[in-house]
Motif scaffolding. Structure first.
Motif, PDB file in Angstrom:
ATOM      1  N   ARG A 114      -2.127   0.866  -3.172  1.00 15.88           N
ATOM      2  CA  ARG A 114      -2.151  -0.580  -2.958  1.00 15.88           C
ATOM      3  C   ARG A 114      -1.208  -0.981  -1.833  1.00 15.88           C
ATOM      4  N   LEU A 115      -0.047  -0.331  -1.743  1.00 13.22           N
ATOM      5  CA  LEU A 115       0.892  -0.632  -0.669  1.00 13.22           C
ATOM      6  C   LEU A 115       0.288  -0.302   0.692  1.00 13.22           C
ATOM      7  N   LEU A 122      -2.309  -6.462   6.380  1.00 14.71           N
ATOM      8  CA  LEU A 122      -1.352  -7.312   7.085  1.00 14.71           C
ATOM      9  C   LEU A 122      -1.329  -7.004   8.578  1.00 14.71           C
ATOM     10  N   ALA A 123      -1.325  -5.702   8.909  1.00 12.98           N
ATOM     11  CA  ALA A 123      -1.329  -5.321  10.330  1.00 12.98           C
ATOM     12  C   ALA A 123      -2.615  -5.780  11.012  1.00 12.98           C
ATOM     13  N   TYR A 128      -5.528  -9.523  14.551  1.00 17.43           N
ATOM     14  CA  TYR A 128      -6.653 -10.448  14.671  1.00 17.43           C
ATOM     15  C   TYR A 128      -6.158 -11.834  15.080  1.00 17.43           C
ATOM     16  N   ALA A 129      -5.103 -12.334  14.417  1.00 20.81           N
ATOM     17  CA  ALA A 129      -4.589 -13.666  14.735  1.00 20.81           C
ATOM     18  C   ALA A 129      -4.051 -13.733  16.160  1.00 20.81           C
ATOM     19  N   ALA A 130      -3.383 -12.673  16.611  1.00 18.90           N
ATOM     20  CA  ALA A 130      -2.841 -12.674  17.965  1.00 18.90           C
ATOM     21  C   ALA A 130      -3.949 -12.644  19.012  1.00 18.90           C
ATOM     22  N   VAL A 131      -4.993 -11.838  18.789  1.00 21.51           N
ATOM     23  CA  VAL A 131      -6.072 -11.724  19.775  1.00 21.51           C
ATOM     24  C   VAL A 131      -6.907 -12.998  19.818  1.00 21.51           C
ATOM     25  N   LEU A 232      -6.218 -16.827   7.200  1.00 19.97           N
ATOM     26  CA  LEU A 232      -6.485 -15.518   6.605  1.00 19.97           C
ATOM     27  C   LEU A 232      -5.850 -15.393   5.218  1.00 19.97           C
ATOM     28  N   ALA A 233      -4.616 -15.892   5.074  1.00 23.57           N
ATOM     29  CA  ALA A 233      -3.947 -15.816   3.767  1.00 23.57           C
ATOM     30  C   ALA A 233      -4.691 -16.628   2.720  1.00 23.57           C
TER      31      ALA A 233
END
Length: 241
Positions: A114-115, A122-123, A128-131, A232-233
């Motif tokens: 799970r980790l 998260l990565a 995705y958010a940055a691009v 996304l969250a």
């Protein structure tokens, strides 16, 4: 001594016939259970229109389209039509079924696995958010990135949760009414602000809509990336629910 028997009268014959089936061997009164007829296709197609969220999405699609964002309006219209179609499909498959889902124990992956999954998500979400956030607002790359990811998630989760989870049961009446009141108040405020602008396509800070209030945040790439991370969250939270 011979006893004569009277011929059966009409009432006696009716009593005998009432207890005799088509084969002449059954006695008593038996009730035949008639299976429930599924609703017609026309009624099933209109089943989704009973959902308030469909009407809300249709209203959002209309006002978004006339305010100068036809693509967003078409997307809202597609979502509303999809929800109405799904409700009709369920009405055809399970007519009159309103029983809550059976509770099932939730199964989660192991701690280390799970980790790793959470770290990868998260990565990936950060990249995705940055691009996507680096593209300008309302550009085709940004629109395609958001629509593409949303379509993939909706397609995967359309048929139900990806893992077993306990049944939630019926929604509490008080909480449902509270959320309905909040949503209705928000929609009325947004509609009132939109109608008080100089025009439907001209923003006004005297009567700002939600998009007008978010313009300063979405005007630069870091702000768009932060908003995308929040989007996304929220989407991940809804998928887990």
């Amino acid at each position: 001594m011979q006893v004569s028997r009277a011929a059966p009268g009409p009432e006696d014959r009716q009593t005998q016939n009432r207890g005799t089936g088509s084969g002449g061997t059954s006695t008593g009164c038996a009730e035949v259970a008639v299976p429930a007829r599924p609703p017609g296709r026309a009624r099933a197609a209109l089943a989704g229109l009973r959902a308030p969220v469909v009407w809300v999405l249709l209203a959002i699609a209309y006002f978004t389209a006339i305010s100068g964002k036809p693509l967003d309006g078409v997307l809202m219209l597609i979502v509303a039509a999809g929800l109405a179609w799904d409700a009709g499909r369920r009405a055809l498959r399970h007519p009159g079924s309103e029983s809550p889902p059976v509770a099932r124990p939730a199964r989660r992956p192991g701690g280390r696995r799970r980790l790793l999954i959470m770290s990868a998500l998260l990565a990936g979400g950060a990249v995705y958010a940055a691009v996507v956030g680096s593209f300008s607002r309302y550009s085709w790359p940004a629109t395609a990135g958001i629509i593409g990811l949303g379509t993939i998630v909706v397609t995967i989760g359309w048929h139900g949760p990806l893992r077993d989870r306990p049944a939630s049961g019926r929604l509490p009446v008080a909480g449902t009414l509270a959320w309905v009141a909040v949503l209705v108040a928000g929609c009325l405020w947004e509609l009132g602000a939109l109608l008080q602008q100089p025009s439907l396509t001209t923003d006004s800070y005297g009567h700002p809509t939600v998009s007008t209030l978010t313009d300063p945040v979405l005007a630069n790439s870091p702000g768009r990336a932060v908003v995308l991370l929040g989007w996304l969250a929220l989407g991940w939270y809804l998928v887990e629910r």
